[in-house]
Design an enzyme around this catalytic site. Structure first.
Site, PDB file in Angstrom:
ATOM      1  N   LYS A 137       0.726  -1.265   0.204  1.00 58.06           N
ATOM      2  CA  LYS A 137       0.023  -0.253  -0.125  1.00 58.06           C
ATOM      3  C   LYS A 137       0.781   1.125  -0.009  1.00 58.06           C
ATOM      4  O   LYS A 137       1.618   1.543   0.972  1.00 58.06           O
ATOM      5  CB  LYS A 137      -1.143   0.013   1.458  1.00 58.06           C
ATOM      6  CG  LYS A 137      -1.815   1.188   1.219  1.00 58.06           C
ATOM      7  CD  LYS A 137      -2.899   0.960   1.897  1.00 58.06           C
ATOM      8  CE  LYS A 137      -4.069   1.724   1.551  1.00 58.06           C
ATOM      9  NZ  LYS A 137      -5.426   1.300   1.842  1.00 58.06           N
ATOM     10  N   ASP A 230     -12.144   3.159  10.887  1.00 55.16           N
ATOM     11  CA  ASP A 230     -12.568   3.439   9.141  1.00 55.16           C
ATOM     12  C   ASP A 230     -13.070   1.987   8.765  1.00 55.16           C
ATOM     13  O   ASP A 230     -12.565   1.674   7.759  1.00 55.16           O
ATOM     14  CB  ASP A 230     -11.573   3.991   8.202  1.00 55.16           C
ATOM     15  CG  ASP A 230     -12.144   4.525   6.978  1.00 55.16           C
ATOM     16  OD1 ASP A 230     -13.324   4.510   7.016  1.00 55.16           O
ATOM     17  OD2 ASP A 230     -11.348   4.737   5.868  1.00 55.16           O
TER      18      ASP A 230
END
Lengths: 819, 183
Positions: A137, A230
């Site tokens: 990522k 999240d």
């Protein structure tokens, strides 16, 4: 004599490369065989061309693929054999937008971009030394711009890396190359739930299982002091083995501080996605705790079940306000039980103190909804209280509703038959139109004026009032329909008497005797009796309709090469599937006159496995490879309704005797990436999955045919090996497994529910007890057989052989031998 | 597996097994490129179907002008349909599709090489069963593993002549199988 002239260099060269023309080849080979000199020249010649180079390269690939297949490894992006995706060597040239630092990285080799996230792109890479696939990522620089942010990011990632849980995507490391910061994570082949839900709401048990898994992973992280902040469907990945894993732990916390408060969009992006954010987190991002994750998880569950987010709105601010407003609750989710609705409400309570206090508690609460129970489908809101008794298997539990019009006005009546009762809707005049919805889909209703009739099955219905009528309210609790204060209609609910299946007589042994043989051209895969048993449709090279009493052909269609056929339940029409000009089409013909009634299509001609009339006769299901299309005959419209797993062949689509369930083959993935067969039961017409019968150890597509037996309370299947497997339904209790034939075959069930017949290319016709799998009778023919049908009265069996012979057999019951 | 152009010519007749053959042959290759281009798994099959349907519909118009014409044609159809797909989605392709569509670009050369290797690999698997195991091994050891004929003869236990002919015959068979499809 061949030895007389040696081969020229050019001839030898061409011979070695397989390029010599046929005419010259024989002589050259003969010469070579007897000429050691030319053999010696051939043995040392360095003959090569681009074609041979290509073969060498291809051969090396084949050898590598075989070696890989011989040593099973976890699914990797280059594992061409397992995924049926051919991936060439990584093409670095072609990678657009690859971060500079990662191109040519010493440790990680980029393979392809997996996707884009709020914080940056995610790339699939291969660990250069270990060879294992990882996900990288890449963190956008703006997230780490503040002094000290990089250090915090790394610290946080290390804390996450310490987490080990099957429901958390493992983070391995945080690294940096040429100023590009990236996170190294476990690569989980699978699908984000955001992609799954884009295709529509998930079955209740599937949704609950996914959210429960995520809750377990969260609980583990919470115990280590980490809050996700999240949670959303895009951050939950359903791996190919079915387990759901939480992604992106710790990133939000690390990044949140990096963003200035004035940057509202940016701030929203990192402090939680506005569709799932907890009220307290929306007010002050620093107050988020484990319970905020529970709230976000609840919103995620809502999304999965309803197919929409809790507060669909226009702007981010409106959404945040909706989450914060104690008075706003999301619209109820159709089709879930009251109990599940309560769990959902508690997870999404606005006050953190009113929620489940831990993710573990939420997981436990969801646990019981994770098995597919039919009573999940009991109606909640519109029809008032859910039924008191838990009927685990009450798929056919009919509910009779009557919407009784209040005094006065002309009455328009709609009648909807369910399998065990009738739904009667009466409305006053033509300014009120009642639309019946099922599972969110509008289903047509019966209208006495136009004589349109549609038979529905029991299930969850919603009522909606449309048309010119205004000012109508539907009082959910009391189930009355009002205009202003005047009650226009009442809904009353009565339980219809449960339809009792006919008693199943204990199956007796049978004697099978040949009655007659009919000759037909072509392979006879298909035989179908009309409901009165007097007509037998046979698919050979064309279609022949035989009169079974006279043994004569009543009608023949030879103008199209029919591949599959299906006789309508009323015995008046036959659907014929054929392929022309690269397209598949179904002609529905009148069984008596042969006239074309409807024509539906096209479907791609990529391997049709059958056409099936729906029980109401108004639709056709067309099975094409892993897809099922539904055609509406009236409009001749066609839509794709089921997309099965890749390479899953829809070899059968069998309606239960009551027409409410559809049995189809499915595929599941095992932990080591094998594809295994599953039988899937879907409700019809909603097509919602109500049952799944795993067949551990049986490969994908190994069930060649399956039938409902015992009036829809058991299922029998025949395997590619000729074995029969019987299973209870619902209940998934294995009833029997017997080796019935030498090789694969076909099945037909008797209408009495107690027996079924099997045939095979081994030439045997056998009759079996559908409960015990005991053989009741058998007879052998000389030819391999492919088609079998049982007459409605159970007294005649028709078989079709590959040599074009259709045989009719009488079935005579014998008295059971005395024990 | 049949990969020759005559079979492609027959495709327009619409026979089901020819369609199946086309599908079996090209789906994995197309799926690999779609994956590489960043098309989500759920959409790959649909695009593959679209591409192959176009091949079937328009194969009659396809003009054969030398080896490599078919693979270039297929590449163009794939690139166009993939571009069309990404126009309807909020995501961007992860390979440059214009480069894939263009002739003589770096990416189109990679496609050409992979296509040929892939089709050749399929042909290898397909013809293997047509030869005696010893013949196959003699061919494999020479052409793929690069051994000299004399070494192979000793290893496999065939005459030198038989080893030489093994290579010749298998290559001839492969050439026939792949005629017109690869360069």
């Amino acid at each position: 004599m061949h030895l007389a002239t040696h081969l020229s260099d050019a001839e030898l060269h061409d011979l070695l490369l397989g390029k010599l023309p046929d005419a010259a080849e024989g002589a050259a080979e003969s010469h070579l065989a007897e000429c050691p000199a030319c053999q010696a020249r051939a043995a040392t010649a360095r003959s090569c061309d681009t074609f041979v180079q290509l073969v060498t390269a291809a051969g090396t690939r084949v050898a590598a693929a075989r070696a890989a297949a011989a040593t099973p490894a976890p699914e990797s992006p280059t594992d061409a054999a397992a995924t049926q995706v051919y991936s060439g060597p990584p093409v670095v040239l072609a990678l657009v937008g690859a971060p500079a630092g990662l191109v040519g990285h010493s440790r990680y080799k980029l393979v392809r971009r997996l996707g884009a996230g709020g914080m940056g792109d995610v790339w699939l890479a291969e660990h250069a030394v270990m060879g294992r696939p990882v996900a990288l990522k890449v963190i956008r620089p703006e997230f780490l711009a503040r002094p000290g942010a990089v250090e915090r990011f790394r610290r946080e990632v290390r804390a996450v890396a310490a987490l080990h849980h099957p429901n958390i995507v493992a983070a391995f490391d945080a690294d940096e190359a040429d100023g590009t910061h990236f996170l190294v994570m476990e690569y989980v082949p699978g699908e984000a739930l955001s992609d799954v839900v884009r295709r529509g709401p998930l079955p209740v048990a599937d949704a609950c299982r996914a959210v429960r898994d995520a809750a377990r992973g969260l609980a583990h992280a919470h115990a280590a002091g980490l809050v996700h902040r999240d949670i959303k469907p895009a951050n939950l990945i359903r791996a190919t083995d079915g387990a759901t894993k939480v992604l992106d732990f710790g990133l939000v916390g690390a990044g949140a501080e990096a963003v200035t408060a004035t940057d509202l969009t940016g701030a929203n992006m990192v402090m939680g996605t506005p569709d799932y954010i907890a009220p307290e987190q929306a007010t002050d991002a620093c107050t988020a705790d484990a319970r905020s994750d529970v709230y976000a998880l609840g919103c995620t569950l809502y999304h999965l079940l309803a197919g929409r987010v809790p507060f669909p709105g226009d702007s981010t601010l409106q959404k945040l306000d909706a989450h914060r407003d104690p008075a706003r609750t999301p619209d109820p989710v159709a089709g879930i039980s009251a109990k599940l609705a309560r769990v959902l409400a508690r997870m999404t309570a606005k006050d953190p103190a009113a929620r489940y206090q831990t993710a573990e508690a939420a997981a436990d609460a969801l646990d019981r909804f994770c098995v597919t129970l039919v009573d999940e489908a009991q109606p909640v809101a519109v029809v008032g209280a859910p039924p008191r008794s838990r009927r685990r298997f009450a798929v056919a539990a009919g509910l009779l509703f009557a919407l009784v019009a209040a005094a006065g006005a002309a009455v328009v009546q709609h009648r909807i038959k369910t399998d065990t009762g009738e739904l009667v809707i009466e409305t006053t005049g033509d300014d009120v139109e009642v639309v019946v919805k099922q599972g969110g889909k509008v289903v047509e209703v019966y209208d006495t004026k136009t004589k349109q009739k549609l038979v529905l099955k029991s299930g969850v219905y919603e009522f909606e009032v449309n048309g010119k009528a205004t000012g109508l309210t539907l009082d959910i609790d009391r189930a009355t329909l009002k205009r202003g204060d005047v009650v226009v209609a009442k809904i009353t609910r009565e339980k219809a008497p449960p339809a009792k299946p006919a008693e199943i007589e204990p199956a007796k042994p049978v004697r099978l005797q040949e009655l007659t043989t009919l000759k037909q051209k072509g392979n006879l895969y298909h035989l179908d009796f009309s409901p009165d048993g007097k007509r037998l449709s046979v698919r050979g090279d064309g279609v022949a309709i035989w009169n079974t009493e006279t043994g004569k052909v009543a009608k023949e269609f030879t103008d199209e090469k029919v591949l599959w056929l299906s006789t309508r339940g009323d015995g008046k029409a036959v659907a014929c599937y054929s392929e022309t000009a690269g397209e598949g089409w179904v002609n529905v013909r009148d069984l008596v006159t042969g006239a074309q009634l409807h024509r539906v299509g096209p479907v791609p001609p990529r391997g049709c496995w059958g056409v099936h009339f729906t029980p109401d006769g108004n639709h056709l299901l067309i099975c094409v490879h892993e897809l099922i299309y539904r055609a509406t005959l009236k409009t001749e419209a066609i839509e794709k309704v089921i997309t099965g797993p890749q390479w899953n062949e829809m070899r059968f689509a069998e309606f239960s005797p009551d027409g409410t369930k559809l049995l189809i083959p499915d595929t599941t993935f095992t932990l080591n990436g094998q594809r295994e067969a599953v039988l899937l039961v879907r409700e019809y017409p909603s097509l919602r999955v109500v049952g799944r019968i795993p067949l551990p150890g049986l490969p994908q597509n190994s069930v060649r045919m399956a039938k409902w037996t015992r009036h829809g309370t058991a299922i029998v299947g025949i395997l590619h090996t000729g074995e029969l497997i019987g299973t209870d339904w619902p209940g998934d209790k294995k009833l029997f497994a017997v080796k019935a034939h030498e090789s694969e075959g076909n099945l037909a069930a008797f209408a009495d529910g107690g027996r079924f017949a099997s045939i095979s290319n081994d030439g045997w016709l056998r009759v079996w007890d559908s409960l015990t799998g005991k053989k009741l009778g058998e007879v052998r023919t000389s030819a391999a057989m492919w088609g079998v049908a049982v007459s409605p009265d159970g007294k005649v069996i028709a078989t079709g052989a590959t040599n074009g012979e259709v045989k009719l057999w009488s079935v005579t019951e014998l008295d059971a031998p005395k024990p | 597996m049949e990969t020759s152009l005559s079979w492609l010519g027959r495709l327009s007749d619409g026979a089901a097994d020819d369609w199946q053959r086309l599908n079996d042959l090209y789906s994995p290759l197309l799926a690999g490129w779609l994956t590489r281009a960043g098309v989500p798994a759920a959409d790959r099959d649909d695009i593959i179907q679209e591409v192959l349907m176009v091949v079937v519909r328009r194969v009659a118009e396809f003009e054969y002008c030398g080896p490599g014409a078919f693979r270039a044609w297929l590449r163009g159809i794939l690139a166009n349909h993939t571009k069309k797909f990404f126009r309807t989605r909020p995501i961007a392709p992860s390979v440059d599709l214009d480069q894939l569509a263009g002739d003589d670009t770096a990416l189109s050369k990679i496609w050409d090489r992979e296509h040929d290797e892939y089709v050749a690999a399929r042909a290898l698997r397909a013809v293997e069963g047509d030869f005696a195991p010893a013949t196959w091994q003699a061919f494999r050891r020479q052409v793929i593993d690069g051994l000299a004929p004399a070494e192979v003869a000793a290893e496999v236990g065939l005459s030198l002549n038989a080893v030489i002919l093994a290579k010749s015959r298998v290559l001839k068979r492969l050439r026939a199988k792949l005629r017109g499809l690869v360069e």
